[in-house]
Design a protein around this motif. Sequence first.
Motif, short mmCIF file in Angstrom:
data_model
loop_
_atom_site.label_atom_id
_atom_site.label_comp_id
_atom_site.label_asym_id
_atom_site.label_seq_id
_atom_site.Cartn_x
_atom_site.Cartn_y
_atom_site.Cartn_z
N ILE A 1 -32.62 -39.22 -1.36
CA ILE A 1 -32.61 -37.79 -0.73
C ILE A 1 -33.66 -37.60 0.28
CG2 ILE A 1 -30.87 -36.55 -2.05
CD1 ILE A 1 -33.39 -35.12 -3.22
N ARG A 2 -33.42 -36.95 1.43
CA ARG A 2 -34.34 -36.44 2.36
C ARG A 2 -34.36 -34.92 2.56
NH1 ARG A 2 -33.17 -39.58 7.94
NH2 ARG A 2 -35.04 -38.43 8.46
N PRO A 3 -35.04 -34.24 1.44
CA PRO A 3 -35.11 -32.85 1.41
C PRO A 3 -35.75 -32.33 2.88
CG PRO A 3 -36.32 -33.77 -0.08
CD PRO A 3 -35.85 -34.91 0.48
N LEU A 4 -36.87 -33.10 3.20
CA LEU A 4 -37.43 -32.67 4.45
C LEU A 4 -37.38 -33.79 5.59
CD1 LEU A 4 -40.74 -31.16 2.96
CD2 LEU A 4 -39.10 -29.91 3.91
N PRO A 5 -37.59 -33.58 6.67
CA PRO A 5 -37.50 -34.81 7.73
C PRO A 5 -38.28 -35.99 7.60
CG PRO A 5 -37.28 -32.48 8.97
CD PRO A 5 -37.39 -32.32 7.65
N ARG A 6 -39.64 -35.36 6.92
CA ARG A 6 -40.46 -36.32 6.70
C ARG A 6 -40.60 -36.97 5.35
NH1 ARG A 6 -45.42 -36.42 9.91
NH2 ARG A 6 -45.07 -35.75 12.30
N GLN B 1 -38.71 -38.36 1.77
CA GLN B 1 -37.80 -39.16 1.24
C GLN B 1 -38.17 -39.31 -0.25
OE1 GLN B 1 -36.01 -42.60 2.84
NE2 GLN B 1 -35.13 -43.42 0.89
N ASP C 1 -42.06 -40.32 -0.72
CA ASP C 1 -42.32 -41.23 0.31
C ASP C 1 -42.54 -40.08 1.43
OD1 ASP C 1 -42.50 -42.42 2.85
OD2 ASP C 1 -41.28 -44.08 2.34
N ARG D 1 -43.95 -39.38 5.26
CA ARG D 1 -44.35 -39.81 6.55
C ARG D 1 -45.41 -38.82 6.98
NH1 ARG D 1 -41.21 -43.43 9.54
NH2 ARG D 1 -40.95 -44.40 7.65
N GLN E 1 -45.76 -46.02 12.61
CA GLN E 1 -45.83 -45.04 11.45
C GLN E 1 -46.77 -45.16 10.36
OE1 GLN E 1 -42.84 -43.70 12.10
NE2 GLN E 1 -41.76 -45.23 13.28
N HIS F 1 -36.63 -47.35 10.75
CA HIS F 1 -37.88 -47.13 10.41
C HIS F 1 -38.54 -45.68 11.16
CE1 HIS F 1 -39.28 -51.52 9.39
NE2 HIS F 1 -38.30 -51.15 8.71
N LYS G 1 -37.89 -41.99 11.62
CA LYS G 1 -36.88 -41.14 11.08
C LYS G 1 -36.58 -39.91 11.60
CE LYS G 1 -37.68 -43.13 6.51
NZ LYS G 1 -38.14 -42.95 5.27
N THR G 2 -37.77 -39.58 12.49
CA THR G 2 -37.54 -38.16 13.08
C THR G 2 -37.61 -38.04 14.53
OG1 THR G 2 -40.12 -38.04 12.80
CG2 THR G 2 -38.63 -36.98 11.00
N GLY H 1 -39.52 -33.34 15.52
CA GLY H 1 -39.64 -33.30 14.26
C GLY H 1 -38.53 -33.10 13.46
N THR H 2 -37.38 -33.35 14.04
CA THR H 2 -35.90 -33.18 13.43
C THR H 2 -35.59 -34.39 12.94
OG1 THR H 2 -35.09 -33.25 15.48
CG2 THR H 2 -34.95 -30.89 14.43
N LYS H 3 -34.47 -34.31 11.91
CA LYS H 3 -34.34 -35.80 11.48
C LYS H 3 -33.36 -36.49 12.49
CE LYS H 3 -33.66 -34.07 6.61
NZ LYS H 3 -32.63 -33.93 5.53
N ILE H 4 -33.49 -37.86 12.38
CA ILE H 4 -32.54 -38.76 13.00
C ILE H 4 -31.46 -39.38 12.28
CG2 ILE H 4 -32.54 -40.94 14.35
CD1 ILE H 4 -35.27 -40.81 15.06
N GLY I 1 -35.88 -48.49 -2.03
CA GLY I 1 -35.96 -46.92 -2.10
C GLY I 1 -36.87 -46.75 -1.07
N GLN J 1 -33.32 -45.37 4.02
CA GLN J 1 -31.91 -45.27 3.95
C GLN J 1 -31.14 -46.09 4.72
OE1 GLN J 1 -31.46 -40.82 4.10
NE2 GLN J 1 -31.30 -41.03 1.96
#
Lengths: 470, 159
Positions: free
Chosen positions: A134-139, A141, A167, A169, A177, B68, B70-71, B75-78, B116, B119
Motif C-alpha cells: 500500500i501507499r498510504p502517503l505519496p512517498r 510504501q 519504504d 522516499r 531517487q 521508479h 512515484k510522485t 508531491g502528488t502520487k503518480i 516489495g 508496485q
Amino acid sequence: MKMLTCSRLSSYLLDSSKRLGRWLVLLLIIFAGAVQAQGFDPKKVQAESDRSSAKWLQASELPAEASGSDTTKKKSGLVNSAVNWFRNTNLPADLQIHGFASQAYITTSDNDVFGNSDNGGSFGLTEAGLNASIRPLPRLQISAQVLSRRAGKGNSGMPRLDYAFLDYRLYSHEVNQFGIRIGRLKNPFGFYNDTRDVAFTRPGILLPQSIYFDRTRNLGLSGDSVQLYGETAVANIGTVSTQFGVWWPIVSDKDTELSILGALPRGQLNREVSFIGRGIFETNDKRLRLGISGIWLNTSYDPEYKSNDPVGPGSFQFTPIYFSAQYNAERWSLTSEYAIRHLKFDNNFGLTNDGKSRNPINGMNVLGESYYFQGEYRFTPKWEGIVRYDAYYADRSNRDGSGFRIPYAHFAKDIMVGIRWNVTPQFMLRAEYHHVNGTGWLSKLDNNPAKEGPLSQHWDLYAIQASYRF
Amino acid sequence: MSQPQSLIQFSRCCLLKHKVCFFYALLICLWCVNAEVWADNHYEIVTYPGVSEKVLSVNSLRSIFSMHLKTWPDGTKIRVFVLPDDDPLHQSVSKEKINVFPYQLRAIWDRLVFSGTGQAPIKVNSSEEMLAKVASTPGAIGYLWRADINENVNVLEIK
C-alpha cells in the motif's frame, strides 16, 4: 514401537504429500486449459464490435436462461461484479495484491534434488507466495510477502514472512531517487536473488546453483535490515542504482547450520551484525546491465553447554563479491555472473560433534569461485529457449578437489538446456535438462551418504514446472 | 528492316513501361511504409487533467513507466496505466517512446512487485478503459491513439 509408528506416520505423510503434489499438477494443467480457453475467447470478441460482443455474451447466457436456472445467472453475475469491483474500485491507499504458485516435477539419474528424485522422480518442489503493498502517503510504501516453499528436507512448506518493510522516499527528482527501507528485506545480490522464488522472474526451474545456492537459501534470501537506496542518472547514457544495508541474517535453520558447520550441531548459530550492498548500472534502453554486489556476513556458534557440546564457540565470516553482466536484445539476452566467495572460520570451534577429534573447520580459510554463462532466446513472445553453463569450485586453488576423500564433492559443473512456454501472461510451463559433473552444491540434508550410499559424480536432472501468478 | 526496328522500339517501350510500373510499385510500397510509420507515431502520452506538468523529459517518462519515479513534482502520487503486454499500442509506446522492450518493462515490474520495493502499473484492457481511467484518476498517466483522445485528458509533450 514408537519408532515404528513414527516411521509409518511419516511414510503416510510423505505418501499423502506426494498425492497432493500430483493433484496440484493435475489441477494446474486443467487450470491452464481453462485460462488458455479464456485467453482465446476475448480476442475473438475483440475482433468484432462492442455491440456484437455484447450480443455474443447474451447469446452465451441464453442456454442458462432456457434451462430456467435463474441461480446460475445470478451467480455468474455476482462473480463478474466482484471481479469488476476489484478492477474498477480505487482500492484504498493504492492497495495491490499479487501472488504466485509453482509446482515442479524433478527426476534425476542419481543423487537427490528436492526429495527422492532418483527413484522415479518427485513432486518435491512447491513454491507459493502472496504479497500486498500500500501507499498510504505519496512517498511511503508498505509491503509484505508470505512465502511457502516445500523443497526436500531443508524446506517443509511452512509459510514464513519473506519480507515486510517500510519504504520512504526521501528525495525524488526526475531520474534521481533516494530513500530508506526498514524491516525484513530481500537481500540484494546478483541479478536474481531478490525474486528467486518467483518462477516467472528466474531463468530456469533451477537458478544457477553455483551463485544462488538453494542449500543455504534461507541465509541468503532475506534478513532484518535497514537499507539506503538511490538511483541517479549517469551523463545521458544510463542510470546507477545502489542499495546498501546493515543486516541481521537468518541463520537458524538446519540446512544453513549443516552447510556451515559440516554436521548438525547441538547448539545453534547466532546472527550478528552483517552488511550487504549492490550497485547496478543500466543504459537508458536497459540493453546493457552491469552489477557488483558484496556481502559481509558474520555469525558465531553458540554451544549447548548443558550437554557438554564438544563444538566450541567459534565465529564464521562469509564475504563473497559478485560481478554481474547482461546484454538484452529484442530476441535474445546474454547473462553472466561471477562470484568469488571468501569463507573464514576462526580457531575456537573446538572438537567435532562426537568429541573424538579436532574440528576440521578450525582456522579454515578458503576462496571459493563460481560463475555461469547463459543465453536466452525468445522465438516468439510465448516461446523461449535457454542454455547455460554453470561452474562451482569450493576452493579455487584446488578446483578438482584432489586430496579429499571424495574429490567431486568439491566442485560441480552443470550444463543446462531448457524451454519455456508462456501459455498466458499469468500461466507458464517449462522443462529443462541438466547434466552435472560433481556434487558440490547438492543439499547434504537430502543426500546423506550414511543412509543412501555414496553420491554419483556424473548425473542428469530432468525437470518440468507449471507456474501461475496474478 | 523496319520490322525489327519496331520490334526493338516495342520491346524498349515495354521495358520502360515495366520500369515505370516497378517504380510506381516501389513508390506505393514506400508510401505505405511511410504511412505505417506515421500511424505508429499517431499516439500521445496523456495525463489526468489535474496534473500540472505539460512537458516531460524522456528520462522522466522512462522512470515513470519503470515505476521508479512515484510522485509528480508537486508531491502528488503518480498512477501509471498500461495496456496488456501484447497490445500494439503498448508495444509501440514501449519501444519508441520509452525506448525499452516490453519484456524488459515486465521484468522491471516483476522485480519491484515480488521484492516489495515497488508496485505494478494498473492494467486496463482497452483504449476506452484507458481514457476513462486516466480522465478520472488523480495523478494518472497513460497513452492513447490520437483518434481516441478527447478534452477529458491532457496531452503531454515529451522532449
